[in-house]
Scaffold this active site. Structure first.
Site, PDB file in Angstrom:
ATOM      1  N   CYS A 141       0.984  -1.194   0.106  1.00 22.82           N
ATOM      2  CA  CYS A 141      -0.209  -0.150   0.034  1.00 22.82           C
ATOM      3  C   CYS A 141       0.951   1.134   0.048  1.00 22.82           C
ATOM      4  O   CYS A 141       1.802   1.243   1.034  1.00 22.82           O
ATOM      5  CB  CYS A 141      -0.812  -0.070   1.298  1.00 22.82           C
ATOM      6  SG  CYS A 141      -1.719   1.584   1.449  1.00 22.82           S
ATOM      7  N   GLU A 188      -4.660  -9.043  -1.818  1.00 19.95           N
ATOM      8  CA  GLU A 188      -4.538  -9.025  -0.503  1.00 19.95           C
ATOM      9  C   GLU A 188      -3.762  -7.929   0.286  1.00 19.95           C
ATOM     10  O   GLU A 188      -2.887  -7.467  -0.460  1.00 19.95           O
ATOM     11  CB  GLU A 188      -3.883 -10.267  -0.023  1.00 19.95           C
ATOM     12  CG  GLU A 188      -3.697 -10.680   1.620  1.00 19.95           C
ATOM     13  CD  GLU A 188      -2.193 -10.099   2.076  1.00 19.95           C
ATOM     14  OE1 GLU A 188      -2.095  -9.978   3.440  1.00 19.95           O
ATOM     15  OE2 GLU A 188      -1.286  -9.667   1.126  1.00 19.95           O
ATOM     16  N   ARG A 232      -3.771 -12.201  13.037  1.00 20.88           N
ATOM     17  CA  ARG A 232      -3.345 -11.499  12.083  1.00 20.88           C
ATOM     18  C   ARG A 232      -4.510 -11.195  10.999  1.00 20.88           C
ATOM     19  O   ARG A 232      -4.897 -12.187  10.512  1.00 20.88           O
ATOM     20  CB  ARG A 232      -2.360 -12.578  11.292  1.00 20.88           C
ATOM     21  CG  ARG A 232      -1.456 -12.154  10.065  1.00 20.88           C
ATOM     22  CD  ARG A 232      -0.449 -12.965   9.525  1.00 20.88           C
ATOM     23  NE  ARG A 232       0.488 -12.354   8.636  1.00 20.88           N
ATOM     24  CZ  ARG A 232       1.499 -11.947   8.877  1.00 20.88           C
ATOM     25  NH1 ARG A 232       1.862 -11.836  10.081  1.00 20.88           N
ATOM     26  NH2 ARG A 232       2.432 -11.123   8.018  1.00 20.88           N
ATOM     27  N   ARG A 234      -6.177  -9.357   8.032  1.00 13.29           N
ATOM     28  CA  ARG A 234      -5.844  -8.872   6.533  1.00 13.29           C
ATOM     29  C   ARG A 234      -6.950  -9.020   5.432  1.00 13.29           C
ATOM     30  O   ARG A 234      -8.002  -9.569   5.850  1.00 13.29           O
ATOM     31  CB  ARG A 234      -4.876  -9.880   5.840  1.00 13.29           C
ATOM     32  CG  ARG A 234      -3.283 -10.130   6.453  1.00 13.29           C
ATOM     33  CD  ARG A 234      -2.405  -8.888   6.118  1.00 13.29           C
ATOM     34  NE  ARG A 234      -1.456  -8.562   6.689  1.00 13.29           N
ATOM     35  CZ  ARG A 234      -0.745  -8.405   8.072  1.00 13.29           C
ATOM     36  NH1 ARG A 234      -1.940  -8.067   8.919  1.00 13.29           N
ATOM     37  NH2 ARG A 234       0.567  -8.543   8.463  1.00 13.29           N
TER      38      ARG A 234
END
Length: 424
Positions: A141, A188, A232, A234
């Site tokens: 990103c 992702e 985690r 995502r």
């Protein structure tokens, strides 16, 4: 007592020679959903029926003549996303990863590829990438610069897709989609992508993908903690060239409250490990002393945590045991390991995870296994696993997407058959 009437779905499943439990992972739906279809309590999804019909047609075949789908692996890292799709019959036809150490690990674990790993995707022409059915990308990103359309028009400059995404790595994903029009894609990223730049980054991404003519269902943030002993989260963004009823809401994700614990991925250190790693354990199976924190580092981390506690902050190390789940493994783990420190008991300094334990924590290895090749230094291995995806999450998403990719392939074949008389 008369037998209950069987549904069309039930008859088709029996012709395929599969039980409900065996069919469930192939369609991406839970056994409970399939049983409702069996009993005629709900209408089966068309994409799942296409997969089932394909299985009936192929029953008895020993080897498929061609892959079920062709895919490309962008920002590939060490191949975590690929590991979710390739076992479903996919063939990777193009890989791009700029980091040379990640390339080394990737090549070691996918040695039979018939293509070289491409480097900087920004320097790759979209037309030079092979045709593919599926695009996979764990893109980084970067900030999006969004200016007003009226100002752009006044300056005679482009706006929309070509301007708003230019200069970001997402632009490279978008231009490849625009060039090749794959049947589907899966992107992702970190959970915070949604809130980046007050939500404007995510808005541009979603609008761009939809402006390219793709059906993009509501993305989903998935916590891997139901699959691996690690918190985690995502975000997964799926898109399809044709309108379809795919939904992430149908994906049955195990509860994070009932996920596995760290004890399942740690070296047992009692000599029972099937394939002990000489790089990480000694001859008896004990974890090497080099992973134990020095007195100086351990004292520093304790003092640092105490200082922030006194200031009312939440910063500090994460000390965990076999019955716990870990914090998120990050790419900075090589620095001090502070986010995941394994408690070794009273009076003993904690230790870092070994790279092998990181491979298991991320799902590249099953608990107790050591099959994933780690050909790089510990520092590079920690960076690679910290930057990667939790493989079991991608495996679940891949199974969920497969019926729709297969349905697209069937539609393409049908269109071709219709055109054959005209072509001839």
């Amino acid at each position: 007592m008369l037998d209950e009437p069987r549904s069309d779905f039930s008859r088709l499943r029996e012709r395929a020679g599969l039980s409900v439990e065996a069919l469930a992972p192939l369609t991406g739906y839970s056994p409970a959903t399939l049983y409702r279809w069996e009993r005629g309590e709900a209408t089966p999804r068309q994409a799942a029926l296409v997969v089932l019909e394909d299985l009936v047609n192929k029953r008895g075949a020993t080897e498929p003549e061609k892959p079920a789908f062709r895919f490309i692996d962008l920002f590939a890292g060490i191949g975590g996303i690929r590991r979710g799709f390739e076992p479903l019959g996919g063939k990777c036809v193009f890989t791009s990863e700029w980091d040379r150490f990640a390339q080394t690990t990737y090549a070691a674990n996918f040695p039979h590829d018939d293509h070289e790993i491409s480097g900087d995707i920004t320097k790759t022409e979209a037309k030079d990438i092979p045709e593919h059915d599926l695009l996979l990308a764990g893109f980084p990103c970067q900030p999006f610069s969004i200016a007003g359309v009226s100002k752009k028009n006044a300056l005679g400059r482009a706006h929309g897709f070509a301007d708003e995404t230019q200069g970001t790595l997402f632009f490279d994903v978008a231009r490849i989609i625009a060039e090749h029009r794959p049947k589907a894609f899966l992107l992702e990223n970190v959970k915070n992508l949604v809130n980046h730049d007050k939500g404007r980054t995510f808005e541009v991404i979603m609008r761009t993908l939809r402006d390219l003519g793709y059906h993009v269902p509501t993305p989903r943030v998935i916590n891997a903690k139901g699959y691996v002993p690690q918190h985690r989260e995502r975000i997964l963004i799926a898109g399809f060239r044709e309108e379809c009823d795919f939904s992430f809401d149908d994906l049955d994700v195990p509860s994070p409250l009932n996920g596995p614990k760290l004890g399942t991925i740690l070296h047992p250190e009692d000599g029972s490990e099937k394939s002990p790693d000489k790089h990480y354990t000694d001859a008896s199976g004990k974890v090497s002393d080099k992973y134990t924190l020095t007195d100086h580092l351990w004292q520093y981390l304790q003092d640092y945590a105490a200082k922030h506690r006194a200031a009312g902050n939440g910063f500090g190390f994460g000390l965990v045991g076999k019955g716990d789940a870990a914090r998120t493994l990050s790419a900075r783990y090589y620095k001090d390991g502070s986010e995941i420190l394994i408690d070794r008991g009273e009076g003993r300094n904690p230790r870092r995870l070994t790279p092998r334990e990181c491979a298991r924590l991320m799902g590249f290895d099953k608990p107790g296994e050591s099959s994933f090749i780690i050909p790089v230094s510990d520092t590079q291995a920690y960076k690679q696993f910290g930057n990667s995806v939790a493989v079991p999450v991608i495996e679940a998403v891949a199974r969920h997407m497969l019926p729709y990719i297969a349905a697209e392939a069937a539609q393409d074949q049908e269109h071709l058959q219709r055109r054959l008389p005209l072509i001839g």
